[in-house]
Design a protein around this motif. Structure first.
Motif, mmCIF file in Angstrom:
data_model
loop_
_atom_site.group_PDB
_atom_site.id
_atom_site.type_symbol
_atom_site.label_atom_id
_atom_site.label_comp_id
_atom_site.label_asym_id
_atom_site.label_seq_id
_atom_site.Cartn_x
_atom_site.Cartn_y
_atom_site.Cartn_z
ATOM 1 N N ARG A 276 0.844 -1.278 -0.026
ATOM 2 C CA ARG A 276 -0.026 0.207 -0.172
ATOM 3 C C ARG A 276 0.791 1.134 0.015
ATOM 4 O O ARG A 276 0.487 2.324 -0.596
ATOM 5 C CB ARG A 276 -0.823 0.050 1.266
ATOM 6 N N ALA A 277 2.073 1.410 0.716
ATOM 7 C CA ALA A 277 2.918 2.339 0.635
ATOM 8 C C ALA A 277 3.430 2.592 -0.590
ATOM 9 O O ALA A 277 3.685 3.865 -1.235
ATOM 10 C CB ALA A 277 4.074 2.038 1.848
ATOM 11 N N ALA A 278 3.898 1.557 -1.164
ATOM 12 C CA ALA A 278 4.617 1.514 -2.554
ATOM 13 C C ALA A 278 3.438 1.824 -3.635
ATOM 14 O O ALA A 278 4.047 2.360 -4.827
ATOM 15 C CB ALA A 278 5.258 -0.012 -2.892
ATOM 16 N N LEU A 279 2.358 1.920 -3.644
ATOM 17 C CA LEU A 279 1.475 2.030 -4.743
ATOM 18 C C LEU A 279 1.343 3.091 -5.535
ATOM 19 O O LEU A 279 1.426 3.305 -6.536
ATOM 20 C CB LEU A 279 -0.150 1.669 -4.300
ATOM 21 N N PRO A 280 1.556 4.367 -4.519
ATOM 22 C CA PRO A 280 1.298 5.730 -5.155
ATOM 23 C C PRO A 280 2.686 5.934 -6.151
ATOM 24 O O PRO A 280 2.684 6.259 -7.214
ATOM 25 C CB PRO A 280 1.524 6.603 -4.015
ATOM 26 N N ALA A 281 3.895 5.547 -5.762
ATOM 27 C CA ALA A 281 5.239 5.508 -6.415
ATOM 28 C C ALA A 281 4.952 4.445 -7.830
ATOM 29 O O ALA A 281 5.337 5.093 -8.737
ATOM 30 C CB ALA A 281 6.298 5.147 -5.806
ATOM 31 N N ALA B 231 4.141 4.021 -13.633
ATOM 32 C CA ALA B 231 3.374 3.687 -14.604
ATOM 33 C C ALA B 231 2.819 4.992 -15.492
ATOM 34 O O ALA B 231 2.816 4.897 -17.012
ATOM 35 C CB ALA B 231 2.105 2.970 -14.394
ATOM 36 N N GLN B 232 2.439 5.901 -14.924
ATOM 37 C CA GLN B 232 2.237 7.237 -15.846
ATOM 38 C C GLN B 232 3.350 7.626 -16.587
ATOM 39 O O GLN B 232 3.412 8.134 -17.672
ATOM 40 C CB GLN B 232 1.514 8.339 -14.881
ATOM 41 N N GLN B 233 4.458 7.602 -15.837
ATOM 42 C CA GLN B 233 5.853 8.081 -16.458
ATOM 43 C C GLN B 233 6.035 7.223 -17.837
ATOM 44 O O GLN B 233 6.597 7.665 -18.906
ATOM 45 C CB GLN B 233 6.972 8.185 -15.724
ATOM 46 N N ALA C 251 4.035 5.321 -19.640
ATOM 47 C CA ALA C 251 2.924 5.707 -20.663
ATOM 48 C C ALA C 251 3.211 6.998 -21.358
ATOM 49 O O ALA C 251 3.411 7.012 -22.582
ATOM 50 C CB ALA C 251 1.591 5.817 -20.243
ATOM 51 N N ALA C 252 3.911 8.104 -20.449
ATOM 52 C CA ALA C 252 4.237 9.320 -21.242
ATOM 53 C C ALA C 252 5.665 9.005 -22.213
ATOM 54 O O ALA C 252 5.756 9.303 -23.174
ATOM 55 C CB ALA C 252 4.623 10.320 -20.256
ATOM 56 N N ASP C 253 6.500 8.296 -21.673
ATOM 57 C CA ASP C 253 7.725 8.038 -22.290
ATOM 58 C C ASP C 253 7.253 6.941 -23.832
ATOM 59 O O ASP C 253 8.043 7.205 -24.606
ATOM 60 C CB ASP C 253 8.796 7.276 -21.466
ATOM 61 N N ARG C 254 6.403 6.326 -23.401
ATOM 62 C CA ARG C 254 5.917 5.527 -24.736
ATOM 63 C C ARG C 254 5.486 6.169 -25.411
ATOM 64 O O ARG C 254 5.791 6.133 -26.949
ATOM 65 C CB ARG C 254 5.000 4.500 -24.489
ATOM 66 N N GLN C 255 4.665 7.193 -25.365
ATOM 67 C CA GLN C 255 4.096 8.252 -26.367
ATOM 68 C C GLN C 255 5.213 9.206 -26.896
ATOM 69 O O GLN C 255 5.312 9.518 -28.317
ATOM 70 C CB GLN C 255 3.230 9.189 -25.761
ATOM 71 N N THR C 256 6.267 9.575 -26.100
ATOM 72 C CA THR C 256 7.386 10.103 -26.608
ATOM 73 C C THR C 256 8.184 9.434 -27.661
ATOM 74 O O THR C 256 8.436 9.621 -28.723
ATOM 75 C CB THR C 256 8.380 10.640 -25.541
ATOM 76 N N VAL C 257 8.382 8.111 -27.284
ATOM 77 C CA VAL C 257 9.023 7.227 -28.037
ATOM 78 C C VAL C 257 8.255 6.827 -29.779
ATOM 79 O O VAL C 257 8.835 6.876 -30.670
ATOM 80 C CB VAL C 257 9.177 5.928 -27.360
#
Length: 161
Positions: free
Chosen positions: A48-53, A58-60, A62-68
């Motif tokens: 639960r503590a690691a979930l936000p990170a 995961a969002q990063q 996804a953003a990197d995948r779009q950049t690639v």
């Protein structure tokens, strides 16, 4: 061993058997709690503590995948012309030509550029401009130099973005 256990058990009174059985049950419950329940609870708290990170990662990704995907969709720069001449023209356009010590062709597709002193921001902006013009940065190094924000810079640039 089984015979000894049976003899031991049969030698006990019914009250002693209940007490021993209850103690064994209590011991079994405590061991189950310590070896099964507590580790699961600790792991649950850690997850639960690691979930936000992990969500941010995961969002990063996804953003990197779009950049690639955007970079892959970008048309390749034409390889025509001498790379050293292209670098020279980019240096003139970026206002860095006077600061360049040497543009040394390494082979037909790579050149080494050395600047004894340049503002770090100008260096990074020029490398970005070169990449947008279809020149790939294979290697870049910047070391602090005399003035504030000034660096000694070197890069190996190649054809293809």
């Amino acid at each position: 061993m089984k015979a000894q256990w049976t003899d031991f058990w049969n030698a006990r009174t019914p009250r002693e058997r209940r007490i021993l059985g209850g103690g064994a049950l209590l011991l079994l419950l405590l061991l189950g709690y310590a070896w099964l329940w507590l580790p699961v609870q600790r792991e649950s708290v850690q997850l639960r503590a690691a979930l936000p990170a992990l969500r941010a990662q995961a969002q990063q990704v996804a953003a990197d995948r779009q950049t690639v995907a955007a970079l892959r969709a970008r048309p390749a720069a034409p390889a025509s012309g001498d790379l050293a001449a292209r670098i020279e023209a980019l240096a003139v356009a970026g206002g860095l030509r006077a600061r360049i010590e040497a543009i040394v062709p390494l082979d037909a597709q790579r050149v080494r550029v050395r600047l004894p002193e340049v503002a770090f921001d100008d260096w990074i902006a020029w490398l970005d401009t070169a990449q947008k013009a279809g020149v790939r940065v294979e290697y870049a190094q910047a070391e602090a130099s005399g003035g504030a924000g000034a660096v000694r810079a070197e890069a190996v640039l190649a054809t293809g973005g």
